[in-house]
Design an enzyme around this catalytic site. Sequence first.
Site, PDB file in Angstrom:
ATOM      1  N   ASP A   1      -7.251   4.085   9.530  1.00 31.02           N
ATOM      2  CA  ASP A   1      -7.951   3.872   9.482  1.00 31.02           C
ATOM      3  C   ASP A   1      -8.621   2.970   8.468  1.00 31.02           C
ATOM      4  O   ASP A   1      -9.956   2.180   7.809  1.00 31.02           O
ATOM      5  CB  ASP A   1      -8.788   5.171   8.313  1.00 31.02           C
ATOM      6  CG  ASP A   1      -8.467   6.048   9.340  1.00 31.02           C
ATOM      7  OD1 ASP A   1      -9.189   6.179  10.003  1.00 31.02           O
ATOM      8  OD2 ASP A   1      -8.723   7.711   8.390  1.00 31.02           O
TER       9      ASP A   1
ATOM     10  N   HIS B   1       0.599  -1.442  -0.025  1.00 34.68           N
ATOM     11  CA  HIS B   1       0.114  -0.560   0.279  1.00 34.68           C
ATOM     12  C   HIS B   1       0.736   1.360   0.405  1.00 34.68           C
ATOM     13  O   HIS B   1       0.285   2.221   0.030  1.00 34.68           O
ATOM     14  CB  HIS B   1      -1.051  -0.421   1.054  1.00 34.68           C
ATOM     15  CG  HIS B   1      -1.996  -0.822   0.999  1.00 34.68           C
ATOM     16  ND1 HIS B   1      -3.255  -0.048   0.751  1.00 34.68           N
ATOM     17  CD2 HIS B   1      -2.674  -1.751   1.204  1.00 34.68           C
ATOM     18  CE1 HIS B   1      -4.628  -0.562   0.388  1.00 34.68           C
ATOM     19  NE2 HIS B   1      -4.250  -2.055   0.357  1.00 34.68           N
TER      20      HIS B   1
ATOM     21  N   GLU C   1     -12.763  12.761  14.297  1.00 31.58           N
ATOM     22  CA  GLU C   1     -11.856  13.477  12.993  1.00 31.58           C
ATOM     23  C   GLU C   1     -12.619  13.992  11.870  1.00 31.58           C
ATOM     24  O   GLU C   1     -13.539  14.595  12.295  1.00 31.58           O
ATOM     25  CB  GLU C   1     -11.501  11.532  11.790  1.00 31.58           C
ATOM     26  CG  GLU C   1     -10.102  10.511  11.998  1.00 31.58           C
ATOM     27  CD  GLU C   1     -10.278   9.782  10.878  1.00 31.58           C
ATOM     28  OE1 GLU C   1     -10.383  10.077   9.725  1.00 31.58           O
ATOM     29  OE2 GLU C   1      -9.406   8.744  11.111  1.00 31.58           O
TER      30      GLU C   1
END
Length: 526
Positions: A156, A93, A272
């Site tokens: 997340d 990623h 957030e």
Amino acid sequence: MATKLLLTLAICRLIVTVGFTFNPNDLLLLGLNGKLSVAPADLQSASVDFGGVYRAEPMAVLHPATSEDVARLVKAAYDSARGFTVSARGHGHSINGQAMTTNGVVVQMSGGGGSKNKMLTISEKFMYADVWGGELWIDVLTSTLEYGLAPKSWTDYLYLTVGGTLSNAGISGQAFNHGPQISNVHELDVVTGKGELLTCSEKENSELFQAVLGGLGQFGIITRARIALEQAPQRVRWIRVLYSNFSTFTQDQEYLISLHGKPASQKFDYVEGFVIVDEGLINNWRSSFFSPSNPVKVSSLKAEGGVLYCLEITKNYHLSNADTIDQEIEILLKKLNYIPASEFTTDLPYVDFLDRVHKAELKLRSKGLWEVPHPWLNLFVPKSRIAEFDKGVFKGILGNKTSGPILIYPMNKNKWDDRSSVVTPEEDVFYLVAFLRSALENGDETQTLDYLSNQNYEILKFCEDEKINVKQYLPHYDNQREWRDHFGEKYWTRFQQRKLEFDPRHILATGQKIFMPSFNPNTATW
């Protein structure tokens, strides 16, 4: 037989390319318990990443079964006359080729290495989990929940590896309270660039411990991490509210993170936020909670500059104290100044909240929209300049269209350890601003890779011109001068000294483009 022949040919090519001078069969004779592969599928997988922008040409891929496999490979590179590069890859990623290497070996830490790397063990008494560096966080969560426990700090998205996030920082809405993931680690096993397998902690090999945390893979490969745990909640009350005024939005966010030292009943567990510049996105946001049959119009909410801001907060709880949650939330919400009647709430199991992004991934995959370029840009912005950033970027450069979420939320600097390798703004509070866009070829010029990449450049140029001292998170630079500016002279000197101590031949993580591989021991390092 065919595989062994391919591997031998690859090693011979490696010798020609980098001057690797020990016997061509030496890699085959390292006594590895895992698998060293030159299969086209493995090489292809290791040649790209989630960003989809860069490509590499690795010579081989190691699927290690043990920490010793990693150590033997790196030691072979370190001891050879000219060396070869080694890059650890988690779940792929990275955005800008940080975990790639050309004419070297990729260590594929996640999956496929055999059962010996599944070292996940849990201590209920001391509240920690010992985890293989290539373990996915979703698997860590699944295992710890069997004991009613869970890690304190998250990202997340849970389909990332433990070693991968600890090499950066690992942040989410819990960071204001618990700090990043690197602030919640007791101990590591690390293979340095010398091929040494060392255990490190605050008390043992402490310099290596602090260097590796947030160290971008420059000082060692994390093969084991001891992660701090807490009692896992059972359920989550998930709340989203809207703001049209940026100053009010940031004041409320900053107030909420200032409560980090309060008892659990007097604060939220997660804070957030995100920016809505595209009218179509607000209803995508709303539909994640309720039916979109009654769409909301940005214009009807009198948004400043056509921009709305969403505050996202949660309260964790157990069924045993469910009767007090409503009152605790009501008291906290009364202190906030969001748009009346913009409150949307849902209630769900803890694991479903933590794994919420995976559901969005599955939807995107079903539409063929996951395997596309991701020109992401993540910035730490000092609190003192966030209003100027809003005016110049959200209300200026972006216009009224984007192709993905834009996160924004503050963090407390006192939850970060300055001894780690991560660089953050020199203010007590700073914001993460994350442009998580996807590049699409759908006929819309504003969603193309070139357009979004140029927009990222405009954002960085705006910050430079206005002297907003932002720091990139998951940083990417093309030359060492820019890396020096990123760290600043004090931290660059420390970073350089750590590199010299733990990876003197610059074998590791060359995809970061921080240090040029230098395999001649008589050649001075940068």
